[in-house]
Write a protein that holds these residues in place. Structure first.
Motif, PDB file in Angstrom:
ATOM      1  N   PHE A  97       4.041   6.007   4.974  1.00 30.65           N
ATOM      2  CA  PHE A  97       4.802   6.214   6.910  1.00 30.65           C
ATOM      3  C   PHE A  97       5.804   5.611   7.064  1.00 30.65           C
ATOM      4  O   PHE A  97       6.097   6.084   8.241  1.00 30.65           O
ATOM      5  CB  PHE A  97       3.719   5.142   7.486  1.00 30.65           C
ATOM      6  CG  PHE A  97       3.229   5.062   8.624  1.00 30.65           C
ATOM      7  CD1 PHE A  97       1.876   6.346   9.598  1.00 30.65           C
ATOM      8  CD2 PHE A  97       3.632   3.874   9.483  1.00 30.65           C
ATOM      9  CE1 PHE A  97       2.236   5.735  10.898  1.00 30.65           C
ATOM     10  CE2 PHE A  97       3.785   4.071  10.562  1.00 30.65           C
ATOM     11  CZ  PHE A  97       2.675   5.450  11.835  1.00 30.65           C
TER      12      PHE A  97
ATOM     13  N   ARG B 263      -4.644   4.459  12.423  1.00 32.80           N
ATOM     14  CA  ARG B 263      -3.163   4.500  12.453  1.00 32.80           C
ATOM     15  C   ARG B 263      -2.855   4.300  10.844  1.00 32.80           C
ATOM     16  O   ARG B 263      -2.865   5.228  10.177  1.00 32.80           O
ATOM     17  CB  ARG B 263      -1.939   4.223  13.384  1.00 32.80           C
ATOM     18  CG  ARG B 263      -2.031   4.646  14.336  1.00 32.80           C
ATOM     19  CD  ARG B 263      -0.455   4.576  14.577  1.00 32.80           C
ATOM     20  NE  ARG B 263      -0.437   3.227  14.984  1.00 32.80           N
ATOM     21  CZ  ARG B 263      -0.738   2.463  15.901  1.00 32.80           C
ATOM     22  NH1 ARG B 263      -1.174   3.185  16.687  1.00 32.80           N
ATOM     23  NH2 ARG B 263      -0.063   1.013  15.779  1.00 32.80           N
ATOM     24  N   GLY B 264      -3.549   2.722  10.694  1.00 30.81           N
ATOM     25  CA  GLY B 264      -2.948   2.608   8.986  1.00 30.81           C
ATOM     26  C   GLY B 264      -3.877   3.010   8.658  1.00 30.81           C
ATOM     27  O   GLY B 264      -3.269   3.130   7.094  1.00 30.81           O
ATOM     28  N   SER B 265      -5.133   3.586   8.340  1.00 26.19           N
ATOM     29  CA  SER B 265      -5.873   3.652   7.661  1.00 26.19           C
ATOM     30  C   SER B 265      -5.263   5.424   7.785  1.00 26.19           C
ATOM     31  O   SER B 265      -6.873   6.439   6.601  1.00 26.19           O
ATOM     32  CB  SER B 265      -7.584   3.679   8.267  1.00 26.19           C
ATOM     33  OG  SER B 265      -7.616   4.456   9.154  1.00 26.19           O
ATOM     34  N   GLY B 266      -5.412   5.791   8.667  1.00 24.02           N
ATOM     35  CA  GLY B 266      -5.380   7.776   8.360  1.00 24.02           C
ATOM     36  C   GLY B 266      -6.792   8.315   9.324  1.00 24.02           C
ATOM     37  O   GLY B 266      -7.139   9.402   9.160  1.00 24.02           O
ATOM     38  N   ARG B 267      -7.097   7.383  10.344  1.00 24.06           N
ATOM     39  CA  ARG B 267      -8.490   7.561  10.513  1.00 24.06           C
ATOM     40  C   ARG B 267      -8.735   7.585  12.142  1.00 24.06           C
ATOM     41  O   ARG B 267      -7.729   7.924  12.914  1.00 24.06           O
ATOM     42  CB  ARG B 267      -9.835   7.067  10.221  1.00 24.06           C
ATOM     43  CG  ARG B 267     -10.022   7.003   8.428  1.00 24.06           C
ATOM     44  CD  ARG B 267      -9.909   7.752   7.516  1.00 24.06           C
ATOM     45  NE  ARG B 267     -10.619   8.923   8.165  1.00 24.06           N
ATOM     46  CZ  ARG B 267     -10.776  10.120   7.208  1.00 24.06           C
ATOM     47  NH1 ARG B 267     -10.336  10.691   6.269  1.00 24.06           N
ATOM     48  NH2 ARG B 267     -11.293  11.066   7.716  1.00 24.06           N
ATOM     49  N   THR B 268      -9.315   8.204  12.817  1.00 19.16           N
ATOM     50  CA  THR B 268     -10.001   7.793  14.113  1.00 19.16           C
ATOM     51  C   THR B 268     -10.314   6.910  14.817  1.00 19.16           C
ATOM     52  O   THR B 268     -11.206   5.856  14.167  1.00 19.16           O
ATOM     53  CB  THR B 268     -10.253   9.267  14.897  1.00 19.16           C
ATOM     54  OG1 THR B 268     -11.759   8.923  13.856  1.00 19.16           O
ATOM     55  CG2 THR B 268      -9.903  10.747  14.310  1.00 19.16           C
TER      56      THR B 268
ATOM     57  N   ASP C 207       0.766  -1.055  -0.163  1.00 18.14           N
ATOM     58  CA  ASP C 207       0.022   0.341  -0.071  1.00 18.14           C
ATOM     59  C   ASP C 207       0.924   0.928  -0.159  1.00 18.14           C
ATOM     60  O   ASP C 207       1.881   1.637   0.938  1.00 18.14           O
ATOM     61  CB  ASP C 207      -1.294   0.035   1.079  1.00 18.14           C
ATOM     62  CG  ASP C 207      -1.830   1.492   1.403  1.00 18.14           C
ATOM     63  OD1 ASP C 207      -1.961   1.596   0.379  1.00 18.14           O
ATOM     64  OD2 ASP C 207      -2.111   1.384   2.687  1.00 18.14           O
TER      65      ASP C 207
ATOM     66  N   ARG D  41      -2.787  11.846   4.088  1.00 15.78           N
ATOM     67  CA  ARG D  41      -3.478  11.956   5.651  1.00 15.78           C
ATOM     68  C   ARG D  41      -2.556  10.935   6.668  1.00 15.78           C
ATOM     69  O   ARG D  41      -2.081  11.424   7.775  1.00 15.78           O
ATOM     70  CB  ARG D  41      -4.519  11.009   5.627  1.00 15.78           C
ATOM     71  CG  ARG D  41      -6.105  12.555   5.236  1.00 15.78           C
ATOM     72  CD  ARG D  41      -7.589  11.655   5.966  1.00 15.78           C
ATOM     73  NE  ARG D  41      -7.701  10.308   5.245  1.00 15.78           N
ATOM     74  CZ  ARG D  41      -8.359   9.910   4.023  1.00 15.78           C
ATOM     75  NH1 ARG D  41      -8.503  11.296   3.053  1.00 15.78           N
ATOM     76  NH2 ARG D  41      -7.874   8.404   2.981  1.00 15.78           N
ATOM     77  N   VAL D  42      -1.988  10.111   5.729  1.00 18.75           N
ATOM     78  CA  VAL D  42      -0.832   8.740   6.646  1.00 18.75           C
ATOM     79  C   VAL D  42       0.469  10.127   7.461  1.00 18.75           C
ATOM     80  O   VAL D  42       0.510   9.811   7.975  1.00 18.75           O
ATOM     81  CB  VAL D  42      -0.769   7.785   5.988  1.00 18.75           C
ATOM     82  CG1 VAL D  42       0.149   6.777   6.481  1.00 18.75           C
ATOM     83  CG2 VAL D  42      -2.127   6.900   5.711  1.00 18.75           C
TER      84      VAL D  42
ATOM     85  N   LYS E 220      -5.586   9.868   0.528  1.00 18.71           N
ATOM     86  CA  LYS E 220      -4.513   9.161   2.100  1.00 18.71           C
ATOM     87  C   LYS E 220      -3.698   8.935   2.357  1.00 18.71           C
ATOM     88  O   LYS E 220      -3.174   8.690   3.505  1.00 18.71           O
ATOM     89  CB  LYS E 220      -5.532   7.269   1.564  1.00 18.71           C
ATOM     90  CG  LYS E 220      -5.113   6.073   2.466  1.00 18.71           C
ATOM     91  CD  LYS E 220      -5.119   4.813   2.529  1.00 18.71           C
ATOM     92  CE  LYS E 220      -4.786   3.758   3.506  1.00 18.71           C
ATOM     93  NZ  LYS E 220      -5.407   2.448   3.312  1.00 18.71           N
TER      94      LYS E 220
ATOM     95  N   SER F  23      -7.742  -1.567   5.680  1.00 18.30           N
ATOM     96  CA  SER F  23      -6.001  -1.359   7.032  1.00 18.30           C
ATOM     97  C   SER F  23      -7.031  -2.662   7.828  1.00 18.30           C
ATOM     98  O   SER F  23      -6.030  -2.830   8.861  1.00 18.30           O
ATOM     99  CB  SER F  23      -6.440  -0.097   7.437  1.00 18.30           C
ATOM    100  OG  SER F  23      -5.964   0.876   6.707  1.00 18.30           O
TER     101      SER F  23
ATOM    102  N   LYS G 204      -0.060  12.102   9.815  1.00 18.83           N
ATOM    103  CA  LYS G 204      -0.206  11.488  11.297  1.00 18.83           C
ATOM    104  C   LYS G 204       1.664  11.714  11.813  1.00 18.83           C
ATOM    105  O   LYS G 204       1.514  11.863  12.778  1.00 18.83           O
ATOM    106  CB  LYS G 204      -1.050  10.461  10.854  1.00 18.83           C
ATOM    107  CG  LYS G 204      -2.177  10.026  10.607  1.00 18.83           C
ATOM    108  CD  LYS G 204      -3.180  10.208  11.615  1.00 18.83           C
ATOM    109  CE  LYS G 204      -4.279  10.413  11.182  1.00 18.83           C
ATOM    110  NZ  LYS G 204      -5.913  10.026  11.865  1.00 18.83           N
TER     111      LYS G 204
END
Ligand SMILES: Nc1nc2c(ncn2[C@@H]2O[C@H](COP(=O)(O)OP(=O)(O)OP(=O)(O)O)[C@@H](O)[C@H]2O)c(=O)[nH]1
Ligand SMILES: Nc1nc2c(ncn2[C@@H]2O[C@H](COP(=O)(O)OP(=O)(O)OP(=O)(O)O)[C@@H](O)[C@H]2O)c(=O)[nH]1
Ligand SMILES: [Mg+2]
Ligand SMILES: [Mg+2]
Lengths: 278, 481
Positions: free
Chosen positions: A151, B409-414, A145, A188-189, A185, B387, A192
């Protein structure tokens, strides 16, 4: 002398006739500025006195351009993260390598991320560049991915104290919404882990009017902070770059002028316009 | 964004009809519309001018006919369309095989135009047609061009001749020559030579291309051109025509929304046929060239046929059918199914943009439904499910706190978003179970109704019209596409 030049000198000798202006409009269109931009320039030309035609045209073109900073701001002691995006085959991977080389030459500690896990041998292509320029390249497992690779890259850049992180992404057509979402995505990643400082859109200088909608749609998925226009070492005049900057107000930051690592320079409005006009 | 020409013509002619008689100046006005449309489609200016003049002449000739017609705009449009098709398809033909095998195909074009990908596509296509192609890695310049072609060759199980590592090492002329020898020996009947990208202005590299040509004497030299190219198409086509000479053209990246005016410029200027189109990154994304489709695309009328085919592909009935079977058979509906279903919907979502190309897409009801597909929510959900590990997708009960935060974390969501998805999924699952015990679902309905509830797109209430489904995916399935 190029087409533009001969017209401009013709105009400065005598008052431009309707036919001359028609001819001039043709030249503008043939440089991929697009019908709208060409018409606006013609309007200006009609208003101006013949003596300062050249500067009038140059000024008009310049007024279309953004006044934003065209450099990549780097704060020392902090990681600067750059995401490279664009449609297929425009020169993203090559430009990523050129950028990395550029920063390395300025004494920065640079890390590249091979986030094109889709195209055949895209990772190897960047690895080859990395080896040539002596820059480390982060890669993922086959078909990984892309967000996961990014990441890892971002995490590693922070951990190992890199100063510049450059992420090369897969080419994607702006019409493929699933691929555009994938880019969202990735962003966003990465964010983080560390903020993204620059998203550079790579525009192929031979592209026609489609370039504008490409940049428009990309900017909806990832806010663009700058553009790189490539392949202007060919016979193209590269007017679409100006038309795109005009439409989006995203500043052009670099110009690709060949396949070699050094064939790269900062975008300078004056000289770009001069080349377009001569 | 870009209105179809027919709309503009309708406007022009609508006004005219009230006025009564079409005059020459009305035709001029129409021609000006055409001119702008063609330029916006990146047709080369010199070609536009010639073409528009021809249309003007033809229209004037048939002016008396037009005046009598009740469909004046259609008449003119017909003239334009016919002329376009004549230029685009005038030289149409299929690939020419050598009388004495092997047939040698050489690819040439600008950097990044899609040559290497096309080499793979051609090999795949010709192989399926019963040939025994050999791919030749003669781009020894671009970093890892050889690796790229090798990976493609392997993926379609086609042999590759790649004696040199490339990356600046090896002589492409020699490799090409040896390849032909090798093909003769091993009885491969088609040889496809992938060459490095080059600029028309690069004399040295153009010379290299003509040297390769002289070494292999191709039966077909194909000029590979990116459909997004602008006015430079003319200069580049001319440079390749003079520098290497080509027999046919392949237009790539037509899966985008570029109008592809270069097709018209190149066909008009070189008189060479456009043989194939490249319509995606996968090796199967390849087709013949259809002049009529290209004509309506250039005119901004939407490439309806290609659109229909893409829709069919996106809505591949298989997954829907599999889900239905699963449902009926009483198997558990898992997050994996959920994801698969969402992906189908997502493809539908991406269709919304393409659908915008259709002349009828302004149709208010249709637009409302298209707009109502919430792309963002789909993406978020998809990211979360992707994810998860396969096990978690099958059995969300294992999702404890630490797994959930890993997924977030993996999906960048909460984590909240992950929780909410899992909750909604469980609810949907429950509904599915109830429905099944309540007697199954109506025949012919491709999607389990529970799907529409949780994270599937919110669809605006369908205009009440018979029993057509308000869900475009479902409707397309219902109507048998
Ligand atoms: N002449 C010229 N060629 C360039 C320039 N930049 C890139 N190229 C060439 O263009 C081709 C494509 O470049 P890449 O860097 O692979 O493009 P990309 O955008 O990464 O391509 P994808 O990842 O496949 O979408 C290669 O052959 C490069 O050598 C440039 O400024 N001038
Ligand atoms: N969307 C889309 N992408 C395409 C198509 N054809 C090729 N590509 C992509 O365009 C990029 C460049 O393709 P290549 O086949 O490497 O192009 P090339 O002409 O061999 O490039 P060079 O060898 O560097 O000159 C890759 O990312 C391909 O996946 C197409 O029809 N549609
Ligand atoms: Mg790349
Ligand atoms: Mg190639």
């Amino acid at each position: 002398m190029g087409l533009f030049g001969s017209f401009l000198s013709k105009f400065s000798r005598a008052k431009a006739s309707i036919e001359d202006l028609d001819e001039f409009r043709r030249v503008l269109i043939e440089s991929d500025l697009g019908v709208n931009v060409a018409d606006q320039i013609i309007e200006t030309v009609k208003r101006e006195k013949a003596e300062n035609l050249e500067s009038a045209v140059t000024e008009t073109l310049k007024s279309f351009l953004s006044t934003q900073d065209r450099t990549i701001s780097i704060s020392s002691g902090k990681l600067t993260t750059i995401l490279i995006v664009g449609v297929n085959g425009t020169g993203k991977t090559t430009s990523a390598a050129k950028l990395a080389h550029h920063f390395k030459a300025n004494g920065k500690k640079v890390l590249l991320v091979a986030a094109d896990t889709f195209r055949a041998a895209a990772v190897e292509q960047l690895l080859t560049w990395g080896k040539r320029i002596g820059v480390e390249v982060v890669q993922g497992a086959e078909n990984a991915d892309p967000a996961a690779v990014c990441f890892d890259g971002a995490t590693r850049a922070l951990k190992d104290g890199y100063e510049i992180l450059i992420i090369d992404t897969a080419g994607r057509l702006h019409t493929k919404s699933n691929l555009m979402d994938e880019l969202g995505k990735v962003r966003r990643v990465v964010e983080k882990v560390t903020p993204i400082d620059e998203v550079l859109f790579v525009l192929d200088g031979t592209t026609g009017q489609n370039g504008i909608s490409q940049a428009q749609v990309f900017s909806e998925s990832v806010p663009l902070t700058g553009m790189i226009v490539t392949k202007i070492d060919g016979s193209t005049r590269g007017g679409v770059a100006i038309a795109t900057e005009k439409a989006l107000a995203v500043p052009l930051k670099f110009v690709g002028t060949g396949e070699g690592i050094e064939d790269f320079r900062p975008f300078d409005p004056e000289s770009y316009i001069r080349e377009l006009l001569t | 964004m870009f209105e179809g020409l027919s709309n503009k013509f309708s406007d022009v002619f609508g006004a005219l009809r009230k006025k009564g008689r079409i005059t020459e100046s009305d035709i001029d006005a129409t021609c000006e519309e055409l001119r702008v449309a063609l330029l916006e489609a990146d047709v080369a200016l010199s070609v536009v001018e010639k073409f528009v003049e021809r249309i003007r002449q033809r229209s004037l000739e048939i002016l008396p006919v037009i005046r009598q017609s009740t469909q004046q705009s259609q008449e003119i449009y017909g003239v334009i369309n016919q002329e376009l098709i004549a230029i685009l398809g005038g030289a149409a033909r299929r690939i020419r095989y050598a009388k004495q095998p092997p047939t040698i195909i050489m690819l040439a074009g600008l950097q990044g135009s899609g040559k290497t990908t096309l080499a793979g596509k051609l090999a795949r296509f010709l192989k399926e047609d019963g040939n025994t192609p050999l791919l030749v890695a003669a781009d020894l310049q671009r970093p890892n061009a050889v690796t790229q072609l090798s990976v493609l060759a392997e993926s379609i199980n086609v042999p590759i001749f790649a004696p040199e590592p490339g990356n600046g090492v090896g002589d492409p002329v020699r490799v090409s020559r040896d390849a032909v020898e090798y093909a003769r020996e091993k009885l491969y009947n088609v040889v496809i030579v992938d060459t490095a990208g080059r600029l028309g202005v690069d004399a040295e590299l153009m010379k290299q291309a003509s040297d390769i040509r002289d070494a292999v004497k191709p039966d077909e030299t194909l000029f590979v051109v990116d459909a997004m190219i602008g006015q430079d198409a003319v200069r580049t086509a001319q440079a390749f025509s003079e520098g290497v000479g080509f027999d046919g053209v392949v237009l790539t990246k037509l899966d985008g929304d570029a109008k592809g005016g270069a097709a018209l410029s190149i066909a008009e200027l070189t008189g060479k046929p456009i043989l194939f189109t490249s319509i995606g990154e996968k090796l199967s994304d390849f087709d013949y060239f259809y002049p009529d489709r290209m004509a309506s695309r250039i005119l901004g009328m939407g490439d309806i046929q290609t659109l229909a085919e893409q829709a069919k592909k996106a809505l591949d009935g298989d997954s829907a059918k599999r889900l239905e079977e699963k449902f009926v058979s009483g198997e558990d509906f898992t997050l994996e199914d959920f994801l698969e279903q969402m992906q189908a919907m997502k493809k539908m979502g991406s269709m919304t943009k393409i659908l915008g190309m259709l002349p009828g897409a302004n149709n208010a009801a249709m637009k409302k439904q298209i707009d109502a597909i919430d792309d963002k929510e789909l993406v978020r959900t998809q990211a979360i499910v992707q994810s998860m590990t396969p096990e978690e997708r099958r059995n969300p009960k294992v999702l404890n706190g630490s797994r959930r935060s890993r997924i977030a974390r993996g999906s960048g969501r909460t984590v909240t978003e992950v929780n909410s998805l899992v909750d909604r999924f469980s609810a949907a699952q429950k509904v599915m179970k109830q429905m099944r015990s309540g007697g199954g679902m109506p025949k012919g309905m491709a999607l389990p109704p529970g799907m529409g509830m949780p994270a599937a797109p919110r669809i605006a209430a369908a205009p009440k019209k018979k029993s057509r489904s308000g869900n475009p995916a479902k409707r397309a399935a219902d109507e048998g596409r």
